[in-house]
Enzyme design. Structure first.
Site, PDB file in Angstrom:
ATOM      1  N   ASN A 158      -6.753   5.194   7.510  1.00  0.00           N
ATOM      2  CA  ASN A 158      -6.321   3.799   7.542  1.00  0.00           C
ATOM      3  C   ASN A 158      -6.986   3.041   6.399  1.00  0.00           C
ATOM      4  O   ASN A 158      -8.133   3.316   6.057  1.00  0.00           O
ATOM      5  CB  ASN A 158      -6.749   3.176   8.879  1.00  0.00           C
ATOM      6  CG  ASN A 158      -6.403   1.696   8.969  1.00  0.00           C
ATOM      7  OD1 ASN A 158      -5.283   1.286   8.670  1.00  0.00           O
ATOM      8  ND2 ASN A 158      -7.373   0.878   9.382  1.00  0.00           N
TER       9      ASN A 158
ATOM     10  N   HIS B 105      -8.355  -0.657   5.448  1.00  0.00           N
ATOM     11  CA  HIS B 105      -8.720  -1.926   6.078  1.00  0.00           C
ATOM     12  C   HIS B 105      -9.245  -2.874   4.989  1.00  0.00           C
ATOM     13  O   HIS B 105     -10.062  -2.473   4.156  1.00  0.00           O
ATOM     14  CB  HIS B 105      -9.783  -1.708   7.161  1.00  0.00           C
ATOM     15  CG  HIS B 105     -10.126  -2.987   7.859  1.00  0.00           C
ATOM     16  ND1 HIS B 105      -9.298  -3.560   8.792  1.00  0.00           N
ATOM     17  CD2 HIS B 105     -11.184  -3.826   7.710  1.00  0.00           C
ATOM     18  CE1 HIS B 105      -9.832  -4.699   9.198  1.00  0.00           C
ATOM     19  NE2 HIS B 105     -10.973  -4.878   8.569  1.00  0.00           N
TER      20      HIS B 105
ATOM     21  N   ASN C 294       0.834  -1.213   0.000  1.00  0.00           N
ATOM     22  CA  ASN C 294       0.000   0.000   0.000  1.00  0.00           C
ATOM     23  C   ASN C 294       0.867   1.261   0.000  1.00  0.00           C
ATOM     24  O   ASN C 294       0.503   2.269  -0.618  1.00  0.00           O
ATOM     25  CB  ASN C 294      -0.971  -0.009   1.182  1.00  0.00           C
ATOM     26  CG  ASN C 294      -2.180  -0.864   0.901  1.00  0.00           C
ATOM     27  OD1 ASN C 294      -3.035  -0.493   0.103  1.00  0.00           O
ATOM     28  ND2 ASN C 294      -2.245  -2.042   1.515  1.00  0.00           N
TER      29      ASN C 294
ATOM     30  N   ASP D 150     -10.999   0.764  13.774  1.00  0.00           N
ATOM     31  CA  ASP D 150     -11.744   0.693  12.505  1.00  0.00           C
ATOM     32  C   ASP D 150     -13.117   1.375  12.595  1.00  0.00           C
ATOM     33  O   ASP D 150     -14.022   1.062  11.805  1.00  0.00           O
ATOM     34  CB  ASP D 150     -11.914  -0.773  12.040  1.00  0.00           C
ATOM     35  CG  ASP D 150     -10.583  -1.435  11.745  1.00  0.00           C
ATOM     36  OD1 ASP D 150      -9.676  -0.766  11.234  1.00  0.00           O
ATOM     37  OD2 ASP D 150     -10.439  -2.639  12.046  1.00  0.00           O
TER      38      ASP D 150
HETATM   39  C1  GAR Z   1      -3.191  -4.806   3.791  1.00  0.00           C
HETATM   40  O1  GAR Z   1      -4.091  -5.747   3.288  1.00  0.00           O
HETATM   41  C2  GAR Z   1      -3.906  -3.861   4.745  1.00  0.00           C
HETATM   42  O2  GAR Z   1      -5.201  -3.527   4.344  1.00  0.00           O
HETATM   43  C3  GAR Z   1      -3.938  -4.690   5.999  1.00  0.00           C
HETATM   44  O3  GAR Z   1      -2.694  -5.335   6.037  1.00  0.00           O
HETATM   45  C4  GAR Z   1      -2.175  -5.487   4.713  1.00  0.00           C
HETATM   46  C5  GAR Z   1      -0.824  -4.821   4.651  1.00  0.00           C
HETATM   47  O4  GAR Z   1      -0.198  -5.037   3.416  1.00  0.00           O
HETATM   48  N1  GAR Z   1      -4.218  -3.885   7.149  1.00  0.00           N
HETATM   49  C6  GAR Z   1      -4.921  -4.293   8.187  1.00  0.00           C
HETATM   50  O5  GAR Z   1      -5.380  -5.402   8.277  1.00  0.00           O
HETATM   51  C7  GAR Z   1      -5.127  -3.258   9.265  1.00  0.00           C
HETATM   52  N2  GAR Z   1      -6.242  -3.616  10.102  1.00  0.00           N
HETATM   53  P1  GAR Z   1       0.965  -4.093   2.885  1.00  0.00           P
HETATM   54  O6  GAR Z   1       2.025  -3.989   3.981  1.00  0.00           O
HETATM   55  O7  GAR Z   1       1.498  -4.834   1.685  1.00  0.00           O
HETATM   56  O8  GAR Z   1       0.388  -2.744   2.531  1.00  0.00           O
END
Ligand code: GAR
Length: 210
Positions: free
Chosen positions: A114, A116, A20, A157
């Protein structure tokens, strides 16, 4: 006369792979994210691959851990100081796997967003992060999931929703295949869009003083 920066200053908080973060960096390069500039990446995990992505993009980074700081309150006060020193306007939580206290989020009201990986209010809140969210969606048997970008407040959230995008679930999905599709078709699209929206709003408020 005091000249104000023409872009909102963004800090991205990460813990892991940083795809992200990459989507935000790419949006910055393409001009899709033009009202804000990523000035800092903060990780609470020294081994996060996201730190390599920051380095490759030439964005300064820092590692701050709860353990290293001596507790949550100390971690948050060091984080607050770092963000303030860097004149940060917007904090983007991009796969940041730690819950921030109400005391911290109140100081940054409407200044933290954020991403999610579900359609809030489904599969969210304490304990729902990363692959677990997709496992829960598959176990429940929902046919549609997606991603949400929201403001962060004291309720995990629970802040106001900015953008959501739905993604279909396929009969043969595993948590891993679903996570990948939700990232590609939802998260990497709506996170940069929401960051641009909020940054544009910060600049507008700054100009109009409202
Ligand atoms: C992503 O899917 C994000 O939405 C999630 O963790 C992953 C991180 O991936 N976040 C959560 O679950 C927060 N509650 P990334 O490090 O490759 O962006």
């Amino acid at each position: 006369m005091l000249t104000l920066p023409t872009k909102a200053r963004i800090a991205v908080l990460v813990s892991g792979g940083g795809t992200n973060l990459q989507a935000l960096l790419d949006a910055q390069s393409s001009g899709a994210l033009h009202s804000g500039e990523i000035v800092l990446v903060v990780s609470n995990n020294s081994r996060a691959y996201a730190l390599k992505r920051a380095e490759a993009a030439g964005v300064p980074s820092a590692v701050l851990t709860r353990k290293g700081c001596g507790g949550q309150a100390e971690f948050e006060s060091a984080l607050h100081e770092l963000l303030t020193e860097n004149a940060v306007d917007l904090i983007v939580l991009a796969g940041f796997m730690s819950i921030l206290s109400g005391e911290f989020t109140a100081k940054w009201d409407k200044r933290i967003i954020n991403v999610h990986p579900s359609l809030i209010p489904s599969f969210c809140g304490q304990g729902f992060y990363g692959l677990r969210v997709h496992e829960a969606a598959l176990n429940y048997g929902v046919k549609v999931t997606g991603a949400t970008v929201h403001f962060v407040n004291e309720v995990p959230d629970g802040g106001r929703i900015l953008l959501q995008k739905a993604v279909e679930i396929r009969p043969d999905d595993t948590p891993e295949t679903l996570q990948k599709r939700v990232m590609e078709r939802a998260e990497w699209i709506i996170l940069p869009q929401a960051a641009e929206m909020v940054c544009a709003n910060i600049l507008k408020k700054r100009e109009t003083g409202k």
